[in-house]
Scaffold this motif. Sequence first.
Motif, PDB file in Angstrom:
ATOM      1  N   SER A  10       0.838  -1.200   0.000  1.00  0.00           N
ATOM      2  CA  SER A  10       0.000   0.000   0.000  1.00  0.00           C
ATOM      3  C   SER A  10       0.872   1.249   0.000  1.00  0.00           C
ATOM      4  O   SER A  10       1.513   1.563   0.996  1.00  0.00           O
ATOM      5  CB  SER A  10      -0.922   0.005   1.229  1.00  0.00           C
ATOM      6  OG  SER A  10      -1.661   1.204   1.263  1.00  0.00           O
ATOM      7  N   TYR A  17      -0.060   9.343   0.726  1.00  0.00           N
ATOM      8  CA  TYR A  17      -1.355   9.491   0.063  1.00  0.00           C
ATOM      9  C   TYR A  17      -1.503  10.898  -0.500  1.00  0.00           C
ATOM     10  O   TYR A  17      -1.850  11.072  -1.679  1.00  0.00           O
ATOM     11  CB  TYR A  17      -2.490   9.205   1.055  1.00  0.00           C
ATOM     12  CG  TYR A  17      -3.862   9.245   0.424  1.00  0.00           C
ATOM     13  CD1 TYR A  17      -4.470   8.077  -0.027  1.00  0.00           C
ATOM     14  CD2 TYR A  17      -4.554  10.447   0.257  1.00  0.00           C
ATOM     15  CE1 TYR A  17      -5.720   8.099  -0.626  1.00  0.00           C
ATOM     16  CE2 TYR A  17      -5.794  10.491  -0.333  1.00  0.00           C
ATOM     17  CZ  TYR A  17      -6.388   9.319  -0.773  1.00  0.00           C
ATOM     18  OH  TYR A  17      -7.621   9.353  -1.368  1.00  0.00           O
ATOM     19  N   GLU A  44      -7.201   4.439 -13.400  1.00  0.00           N
ATOM     20  CA  GLU A  44      -6.951   3.407 -12.402  1.00  0.00           C
ATOM     21  C   GLU A  44      -6.289   3.985 -11.159  1.00  0.00           C
ATOM     22  O   GLU A  44      -6.611   3.607 -10.021  1.00  0.00           O
ATOM     23  CB  GLU A  44      -6.062   2.308 -12.995  1.00  0.00           C
ATOM     24  CG  GLU A  44      -5.827   1.147 -12.030  1.00  0.00           C
ATOM     25  CD  GLU A  44      -5.006   0.025 -12.645  1.00  0.00           C
ATOM     26  OE1 GLU A  44      -4.625  -0.898 -11.913  1.00  0.00           O
ATOM     27  OE2 GLU A  44      -4.751   0.090 -13.871  1.00  0.00           O
ATOM     28  N   TYR A  47      -8.870   5.718  -9.059  1.00  0.00           N
ATOM     29  CA  TYR A  47      -9.765   4.723  -8.458  1.00  0.00           C
ATOM     30  C   TYR A  47      -9.104   4.113  -7.216  1.00  0.00           C
ATOM     31  O   TYR A  47      -9.755   3.912  -6.178  1.00  0.00           O
ATOM     32  CB  TYR A  47     -10.088   3.632  -9.475  1.00  0.00           C
ATOM     33  CG  TYR A  47     -11.011   2.567  -8.937  1.00  0.00           C
ATOM     34  CD1 TYR A  47     -12.372   2.809  -8.774  1.00  0.00           C
ATOM     35  CD2 TYR A  47     -10.515   1.315  -8.563  1.00  0.00           C
ATOM     36  CE1 TYR A  47     -13.227   1.829  -8.268  1.00  0.00           C
ATOM     37  CE2 TYR A  47     -11.348   0.334  -8.054  1.00  0.00           C
ATOM     38  CZ  TYR A  47     -12.702   0.603  -7.912  1.00  0.00           C
ATOM     39  OH  TYR A  47     -13.544  -0.363  -7.401  1.00  0.00           O
ATOM     40  N   GLU A  48      -7.813   3.841  -7.296  1.00  0.00           N
ATOM     41  CA  GLU A  48      -7.104   3.298  -6.139  1.00  0.00           C
ATOM     42  C   GLU A  48      -7.051   4.305  -4.995  1.00  0.00           C
ATOM     43  O   GLU A  48      -7.142   3.926  -3.820  1.00  0.00           O
ATOM     44  CB  GLU A  48      -5.677   2.889  -6.548  1.00  0.00           C
ATOM     45  CG  GLU A  48      -5.634   1.689  -7.470  1.00  0.00           C
ATOM     46  CD  GLU A  48      -4.225   1.359  -7.914  1.00  0.00           C
ATOM     47  OE1 GLU A  48      -3.307   2.147  -7.606  1.00  0.00           O
ATOM     48  OE2 GLU A  48      -4.038   0.319  -8.559  1.00  0.00           O
ATOM     49  N   GLN A  51     -10.353   4.111  -3.239  1.00  0.00           N
ATOM     50  CA  GLN A  51     -10.503   2.895  -2.455  1.00  0.00           C
ATOM     51  C   GLN A  51      -9.618   2.875  -1.214  1.00  0.00           C
ATOM     52  O   GLN A  51      -9.887   2.158  -0.249  1.00  0.00           O
ATOM     53  CB  GLN A  51     -10.178   1.679  -3.332  1.00  0.00           C
ATOM     54  CG  GLN A  51     -11.114   1.470  -4.504  1.00  0.00           C
ATOM     55  CD  GLN A  51     -12.537   1.203  -4.048  1.00  0.00           C
ATOM     56  OE1 GLN A  51     -12.778   0.408  -3.158  1.00  0.00           O
ATOM     57  NE2 GLN A  51     -13.496   1.895  -4.661  1.00  0.00           N
ATOM     58  N   ALA A  52      -8.564   3.668  -1.208  1.00  0.00           N
ATOM     59  CA  ALA A  52      -7.601   3.637  -0.109  1.00  0.00           C
ATOM     60  C   ALA A  52      -8.078   4.394   1.129  1.00  0.00           C
ATOM     61  O   ALA A  52      -7.477   4.258   2.201  1.00  0.00           O
ATOM     62  CB  ALA A  52      -6.263   4.221  -0.568  1.00  0.00           C
ATOM     63  N   TYR A  64     -11.710  11.327 -10.708  1.00  0.00           N
ATOM     64  CA  TYR A  64     -12.073  10.005 -11.220  1.00  0.00           C
ATOM     65  C   TYR A  64     -13.379  10.079 -12.024  1.00  0.00           C
ATOM     66  O   TYR A  64     -13.470   9.537 -13.132  1.00  0.00           O
ATOM     67  CB  TYR A  64     -12.226   9.011 -10.069  1.00  0.00           C
ATOM     68  CG  TYR A  64     -12.740   7.662 -10.527  1.00  0.00           C
ATOM     69  CD1 TYR A  64     -11.922   6.787 -11.231  1.00  0.00           C
ATOM     70  CD2 TYR A  64     -14.062   7.284 -10.272  1.00  0.00           C
ATOM     71  CE1 TYR A  64     -12.394   5.554 -11.677  1.00  0.00           C
ATOM     72  CE2 TYR A  64     -14.543   6.055 -10.716  1.00  0.00           C
ATOM     73  CZ  TYR A  64     -13.710   5.203 -11.415  1.00  0.00           C
ATOM     74  OH  TYR A  64     -14.194   3.991 -11.866  1.00  0.00           O
TER      75      TYR A  64
END
Length: 535
Positions: A10, A17, A44, A47-48, A51-52, A64
């Motif tokens: 991660s 982040y 992509e 999107y990650e 989700q994180a 996004y």
Amino acid sequence: MESMNSSKQSPFLGENYEFTLEQSIQNVLAEIREGNLVFSQFMEGFYELIQARADPPLESIWFYSALTFRSRISTMNGDFLDRVATMKILFQTTCSCSAPCGSSKTIALLAPVVYEVYKLISDMLGKDLFSKREKKAMREVKSLVETILGFINLSSCKDSDQNGESLDFNLVTPFVDLISIWTNSNEGLDQFLPLVSSEVRGEFSSGVCDIRRLAGVVIAETFLLKLCLDINSGRSRQDLENDLRIWAVGSITRIKNFYFFETLVRFLLEATLPVMSLLSTEDEALLRKILYDALILVDYSFLNDEKAINLPADHVAFLAVKRLILTHEAIEFYREHGDQNRAISYLNAFSTSLVSSQIIRWVKSQIPSHENVNHPKGSSPKIFLEWLFKAEDHGVRVFDSTISNRRAKLVLDTSKSVSGHPTSEGNSVDDELLFYIDKQGENENGSEEEDRVMDETVNAALVSAAHTMSTTQNGLEKKKRRRMAKKQKKIKFTKYDLVPNSDATELRSAVDDNDTDSDSEVHNPHLDEDSDMKE
């Protein structure tokens, strides 16, 4: 070992982040500046990023959804129905990604959706719709606007604004950079936020963007789109005005958003409403009338000091001052256009609202305790404005930056005599001019049945607020005739049933004998401006 492997897999822990998000945004913006409109390679990554995080930043969802939307519109042929279908997908994508977010962020994320819907509606209203497909597209876009409003209504009930999200309502990325993913090279804030004033847009172009304020603008623009579409429906003007007034009051009451209400007030303070691409001049006047009634004749409970405890005290006070100015300008507007009933109704509404007490408390809190502060000698907006000008002499900050540039005009307006405004002799009180006070607010978790009862209550509890008008007289005989008429008899109002079949409410009033020298053509026995102004 499992924990170490998880950390290696991660890259979005801690500061990584924020760095990755900022770098991803800058990469997309660089492609835009180069004129490259192919962004599939970035989808992509964003999107990650979504989700994180349990509560993703607005920027990650915004980019996004924009990249997803751009990939779809590149294959469209410009057909109205296809555009509506694509906007529905954009709306659904945004809603699904914002599900964990707080109320303000969830609503603010809809700004691009409203922008795209506005562009489509402008294109459709700019041409005659003859084909069945085009007419179906108009029905679909009206349905979409109502769906967005319904989603906003539900999102406004979220509690998460009071939790983690309330720690920071500011965007890190400048707002003008954020919108560039949605707009064309020749477009900017004027096009992205088309239904607000240039003054409001200017606040987003400089400094840090407050998500709560952006959410208020999104609600206001969607609200206005709904009203404009209904006004263009071709229905009878009288029925339409009554229905939309009641709908507007009910919507504002349900949503209970301070920034939404403030945006509407500032919208109405514009000399020309920014809806000319959607409405004719006549329709714009109807929209103004509906909004004046909804914002002035109703005392909304969510604007009380007790309900606005999470907002800075000066922000609440400055909104009260804007409402005061709005009421004053509305009264003058309808006096000049001969609608004396409405002018008197606005005077009465102000005198019974909480706006005046909010302003008085604010002024008193800003003046040293050893200085005596006299209350305004009257309860009309004009007298309050004059009192505020005097409060400035004591060092009170009366107007914020959005109103300060209007001060000179306000001073000139309040110094004018109100004589010379014609009344319509023999006009009866307009029974359709209604007044409603939202004392309790709405049940936070009300059912559909409660909503229906609330709507009926709003409709039934709206009461006639207008009083009598003095008769217009011309020439030198004017005051003499008034005095003679006063000596002969008193003019009294008869009983008036405010709600049909109700035995709970009646209205009775009489003209005060001591107000014979008023210069106002609109005579209100409860609010005699001129006599109160004499100090």
